[in-house]
Design a protein around this motif. Structure first.
Motif, PDB file in Angstrom:
ATOM      1  N   THR C  42     -29.204  -0.721  15.787  1.00 41.11           N
ATOM      2  CA  THR C  42     -28.395  -1.434  16.770  1.00 41.11           C
ATOM      3  C   THR C  42     -27.157  -2.041  16.123  1.00 41.11           C
ATOM      4  O   THR C  42     -26.145  -2.221  16.762  1.00 41.11           O
ATOM      5  CB  THR C  42     -29.202  -2.553  17.451  1.00 41.11           C
ATOM      6  OG1 THR C  42     -29.873  -3.295  16.452  1.00 41.11           O
ATOM      7  CG2 THR C  42     -30.216  -1.970  18.411  1.00 41.11           C
ATOM      8  N   ARG C  43     -27.260  -2.382  14.869  1.00 41.93           N
ATOM      9  CA  ARG C  43     -26.096  -2.935  14.157  1.00 41.93           C
ATOM     10  C   ARG C  43     -25.771  -2.022  12.972  1.00 41.93           C
ATOM     11  O   ARG C  43     -26.628  -1.255  12.538  1.00 41.93           O
ATOM     12  CB  ARG C  43     -26.405  -4.341  13.625  1.00 41.93           C
ATOM     13  CG  ARG C  43     -26.544  -5.396  14.697  1.00 41.93           C
ATOM     14  CD  ARG C  43     -25.194  -5.824  15.228  1.00 41.93           C
ATOM     15  NE  ARG C  43     -25.339  -6.614  16.438  1.00 41.93           N
ATOM     16  CZ  ARG C  43     -25.017  -7.907  16.526  1.00 41.93           C
ATOM     17  NH1 ARG C  43     -24.566  -8.541  15.470  1.00 41.93           N
ATOM     18  NH2 ARG C  43     -25.152  -8.533  17.670  1.00 41.93           N
ATOM     19  N   HIS C 126     -23.897  -6.693   7.826  1.00 41.93           N
ATOM     20  CA  HIS C 126     -23.754  -5.564   8.764  1.00 41.93           C
ATOM     21  C   HIS C 126     -22.287  -5.312   9.025  1.00 41.93           C
ATOM     22  O   HIS C 126     -21.803  -5.508  10.132  1.00 41.93           O
ATOM     23  CB  HIS C 126     -24.503  -5.872  10.060  1.00 41.93           C
ATOM     24  CG  HIS C 126     -25.974  -6.085   9.868  1.00 41.93           C
ATOM     25  ND1 HIS C 126     -26.871  -5.059   9.707  1.00 41.93           N
ATOM     26  CD2 HIS C 126     -26.712  -7.226   9.781  1.00 41.93           C
ATOM     27  CE1 HIS C 126     -28.093  -5.556   9.551  1.00 41.93           C
ATOM     28  NE2 HIS C 126     -28.030  -6.878   9.591  1.00 41.93           N
ATOM     29  N   ARG C 127     -21.572  -4.870   7.994  1.00 48.42           N
ATOM     30  CA  ARG C 127     -20.125  -4.653   8.141  1.00 48.42           C
ATOM     31  C   ARG C 127     -19.876  -3.432   9.001  1.00 48.42           C
ATOM     32  O   ARG C 127     -20.583  -2.438   8.923  1.00 48.42           O
ATOM     33  CB  ARG C 127     -19.457  -4.393   6.767  1.00 48.42           C
ATOM     34  CG  ARG C 127     -19.448  -5.551   5.797  1.00 48.42           C
ATOM     35  CD  ARG C 127     -18.802  -6.779   6.291  1.00 48.42           C
ATOM     36  NE  ARG C 127     -17.399  -6.669   6.662  1.00 48.42           N
ATOM     37  CZ  ARG C 127     -16.516  -7.617   6.391  1.00 48.42           C
ATOM     38  NH1 ARG C 127     -16.865  -8.665   5.675  1.00 48.42           N
ATOM     39  NH2 ARG C 127     -15.289  -7.529   6.833  1.00 48.42           N
ATOM     40  N   ARG C 128     -18.843  -3.528   9.815  1.00 50.44           N
ATOM     41  CA  ARG C 128     -18.452  -2.362  10.616  1.00 50.44           C
ATOM     42  C   ARG C 128     -17.563  -1.457   9.791  1.00 50.44           C
ATOM     43  O   ARG C 128     -16.796  -1.918   8.985  1.00 50.44           O
ATOM     44  CB  ARG C 128     -17.693  -2.823  11.844  1.00 50.44           C
ATOM     45  CG  ARG C 128     -18.632  -3.460  12.806  1.00 50.44           C
ATOM     46  CD  ARG C 128     -18.002  -3.796  14.120  1.00 50.44           C
ATOM     47  NE  ARG C 128     -18.966  -4.588  14.842  1.00 50.44           N
ATOM     48  CZ  ARG C 128     -19.949  -4.070  15.560  1.00 50.44           C
ATOM     49  NH1 ARG C 128     -20.064  -2.768  15.694  1.00 50.44           N
ATOM     50  NH2 ARG C 128     -20.813  -4.850  16.169  1.00 50.44           N
TER      51      ARG C 128
END
Lengths: 219, 437, 128
Positions: C42-43, C126-128
């Motif tokens: 999800t992340r 949780h880096r994009r």
């Protein structure tokens, strides 16, 4: 910065929720003891049936005459209130924090949906703010506190969006998000946001008067 | 935009001369502190200033949506500053608050139906009137009416013998039409006590006549009191004079109790119904009226459905029906009234909005009783009603309320509407079967 | 250069480029946590460079993260770096043993909180 995060995510969160809960209990106690002391007669005009009838009818979008007179406002207002509570309760990040802190867990909504809703809530706040300026009947009764309250509500959602999309420093944004949410929680019992607590009672009371005494619809 | 004029009223002016800042402060705090509680607190703190009540108000609608006439706008100009400054407001402020609460709100409670929180703005306007009363700022004409109530227990300075005389006179008149008809006075143990408002014996005696005909034709066991207490009206309720209101209602209920009647039937008056059915009983500590109170509209409906009166002919021309706030928003009699109207009239054309959402006449709530100084402003402030009436295209309007009659009559003249006003009782009197006549 | 030669070189460089690109996921594998057990995520995957982390954190004892619990008790002196976290920590928690996500979060963020160092907010790992 890490220490600030630990502060806002720990002790400050405890303080904010405690103030909200204890403050809410106090406000409800205050209003009820005041009624008991000075307006005991009010209790004899309360009918559960008609109170619920009124509350239910005012909880259905576009159901009341006035909601139909203001269809756009009604849509925005419902999206705003639904978005507010759904994100607060069902956002995965919130549920995860509860689960890891207290071991309690419940179903969540997809992040993409929450994201859309958060934008809608912020958009609704902007809509309310613009309305306060451009509609004369609203502008007439608006002062800075009305904008402050809107800002207070919009801030956690705006910073939440920034933190989620990682626009800006995630740590800073998360800190601001938690902090603004804590300020909001603390304000609820002591500002006009108290309508969250009082509305069911004002609605229920007038619903009872209209239903039981006046035999007429109040919507 | 129609500019608001701060009207000079002798009562307000004279009262203001005697005011001091200390007295204003003391009085406001006494009323808000001692006579209010949870309700006012919840209302003021729950209101989010959304302005959604505005379009409920005929003053706002008629005055080009001037926000200072919106219900919340009126609260902003009265209650909010009183609370914010803890009663430290100026004499000028109080004069303006008087005009707003006493003459620019009919307490029709339409805004209560439009507020998402159900905030009772009419209640807050009543509180302002209470403060105004205690500061002796009440407009001259309505204060005179309150004095009449206080001195004579009726609204129009009708003397005790004049009342009896008026009834005897009407009985004589009726007997020309129905030879054995009677207006029974002081009949103990009758089923019904019929009560009216002061203006009926004073200048609308035909209404007593018509009601008596209906009673006689229906063969009812009824009576009217020959003592003070016969008048059910109550302008003290609208000046915030709760003490006199209580005396009036007590006299009225005690008269009914003395006559040992089963119920009180009232003529076609709205505010009087509100005072007997809703407000006065509460002041006296009765949750609901101690004796059942039946408004004329409901009474006619009962008679029709029990077969006690019968339709002889119907009004051919189209008619419209005005829903008075106090018996519709105040008692939900709109459907029963329509059933009676439809029985006697072939074609009922509805106004829009109608029923519990009907627009007010702008006369009720004691506004018309504030008299000539405020008449122009009042009539100017109800063009919305004039448009509503005009849109029906009919020439006959049934308005079952004295105040509504007064208000609508003024509007009809001012806006040049070709429309006649009638009470429902007049229609019934004209169209029912009168076997002994 | 003949056209034939040109096309050969072009084709060859295309293949080389493809294989280099294909190697990237394999190479990044060491800088993020293992997430296969989660299925759909999800992340974004949490960033974690094992060696850099331990150097920065001054960690020598593997058992601090790769712990071993037996009968609900931490076993001193034993470590579990030969196992994947998901070998014990199933997706759903079992009794007092936390589920995989909770285990990760408690291990990483819990320690960072205690030390007041390292990433704490969601978006930091949780880096994009």
């Amino acid at each position: 910065m890490e220490r600030i995060y630990i502060l806002v995510s720990g002790p400050l969160a405890w303080i904010a929720w405690s103030v909200l809960i204890l403050g809410s209990i106090y406000r409800l106690w205050q209003v009820f003891s005041l009624a008991k002391q000075k307006e005991q007669v009010l209790f004899s005009y309360i009918s559960l049936k008609y109170a619920l009838r009124s509350i239910i009818n005012w909880s259905i979008p576009w159901n009341t005459t006035n909601m139909r007179l203001h269809p756009i406002f009604t849509g925005v207002a419902f999206l705003f209130h639904i978005g507010f509570f759904v994100i607060l309760i069902f956002l995965s990040a919130h549920v995860i924090m509860i689960e890891e802190g207290f071991g309690l867990s419940w179903p969540t909504i997809p992040d993409a949906l929450a994201d859309v809703m958060a934008f809608l809530v912020v958009g609704a706040c902007i809509f309310f703010g613009v309305r306060r300026i451009v509609r004369p009947e609203v502008a007439f009764v608006t002062d800075w506190t009305d904008f402050a309250l809107l800002g207070l509500v919009a801030a956690p959602f705006l910073t939440g969006i920034l933190a989620y999309h990682q626009w800006g420093d995630p740590l800073l944004m998360t800190i601001l998000h938690m902090l603004s949410a804590e300020i909001l929680l603390i304000s609820i019992p002591f500002t006009r946001l108290v309508h969250m607590l009082f509305a069911p009672f004002t609605r229920g009371y007038i619903g009872s008067e209209f239903g039981m005494v006046r035999h007429v619809k109040d919507w | 935009m129609k500019e608001r004029v701060w009207i000079k009223d002798e009562g307000i002016e004279r009262g203001a001369e005697a005011l001091t800042p200390e007295r204003i402060e003391r009085t406001i705090n006494a009323v808000l502190g001692n006579e209010t509680g949870a309700r006012l607190m919840a209302y003021v703190e729950t209101c989010v200033h959304c302005g959604l009540c505005s379009e409920a108000c005929h003053f706002y609608l008629s005055r080009d949506k001037d926000p200072s006439y919106a219900p919340v706008g009126k609260v902003k100009q009265t209650i909010w500053p009183m609370l914010k400054h803890k009663g430290k407001v100026s004499v000028e402020f109080m004069k303006q608050a008087t005009q707003i609460a006493q003459t620019e709100c009919n307490l029709c409670r339409r805004c209560v139906q439009y507020c998402p929180f159900g905030i009772d703005i009419a209640y807050m306007m009543s509180l302002v009137r209470r403060i105004v009363h205690k500061l002796e700022l009440t407009p001259l004409y309505i204060q005179d009416t309150a004095h009449s109530h206080s001195a004579t227990l009726n609204q129009m300075w009708v003397k005790d013998d004049e009342w009896i005389d008026a009834l005897h006179w009407q009985e004589d008149e009726i007997r020309e039409e129905i030879p054995n008809a009677r207006i029974p006075l002081e009949k103990e143990g009758a089923d019904i006590m019929y009560s009216v408002i002061g203006p009926e014996p004073k200048f609308r005696t035909q209404l007593i006549y018509q009601a008596a005909v209906i009673m006689n034709v229906a063969g009812l066991n009824w009576t009217m009191p020959a003592t003070p207490g016969w008048d059910n009206s109550d302008m003290a309720m609208f000046t915030g004079d709760s003490e006199i209101m209580a005396r009036l209602k007590r006299a009225h209920f005690e008269t009914a109790a003395r006559l040992r009647v089963k119920k009180i039937v009232m003529g076609e008056c709205g505010h009087a119904f509100r005072s007997v059915y809703d407000t006065g009983n509460r002041v006296l500590g009765w949750r609901m009226p101690p004796i059942p109170v039946i408004h004329a509209l409901e009474f006619y409906w009962d008679l029709l459905n029990e077969g006690r009166i019968k339709v002889a002919k119907q009004i051919e021309e189209p008619v419209t029906f005005h829903d008075p706030c106090n018996v519709v928003r105040g008692r939900g009699l709109h459907e029963k009234a329509r059933e009676v109207v439809r029985a006697f009239c072939k074609n009922l054309v509805e106004m829009h909005p109608n029923r519990e959402h009907n627009l007010c006449c702008a006369a009720g709530g004691g506004v018309i009783n504030c008299g000539p100084p405020f008449k122009n402003a009042r009539v100017e402030s109800n063009s919305a009603k004039a448009e509503q009436l005009k849109a029906t295209g009919v020439k006959l309007c049934i308005a079952p309320c004295h105040n509504c009659h007064g208000g609508l009559d003024d509007i009809i003249h001012k806006y040049g509407l070709d429309m006649e006003l009638k009470f429902l009782g007049e229609i019934i009197y004209e169209c029912m079967e009168k076997p002994e006549a | 250069m003949t056209p034939r030669r040109f096309s050969f070189l072009l084709g060859a460089s295309f293949i080389v480029a493809l294989s280099v690109l294909g190697a990237i996921p394999a190479w990044t594998q060491d800088t993020v946590l293992k997430t296969q057990a989660f299925g759909t995520l999800t992340r974004p995957v949490a960033l974690f460079d094992h060696d850099t982390h331990n150097e920065k954190a001054g960690l020598d004892d593997c058992a601090i993260c790769h712990h071993v619990y037996r009968n609900g008790k931490l076993v001193a002196g034993e470590s579990s770096e030969d196992k994947a976290c998901s070998d014990c920590h199933t997706l759903q928690g079992q009794g007092r043993q936390p589920g995989l996500r909770v285990a990760y979060h408690t291990a990483c963020a819990g320690c960072h909180t205690t030390k007041a160092k390292g990433p704490l907010a969601c978006g930091q790992c949780h880096r994009r």
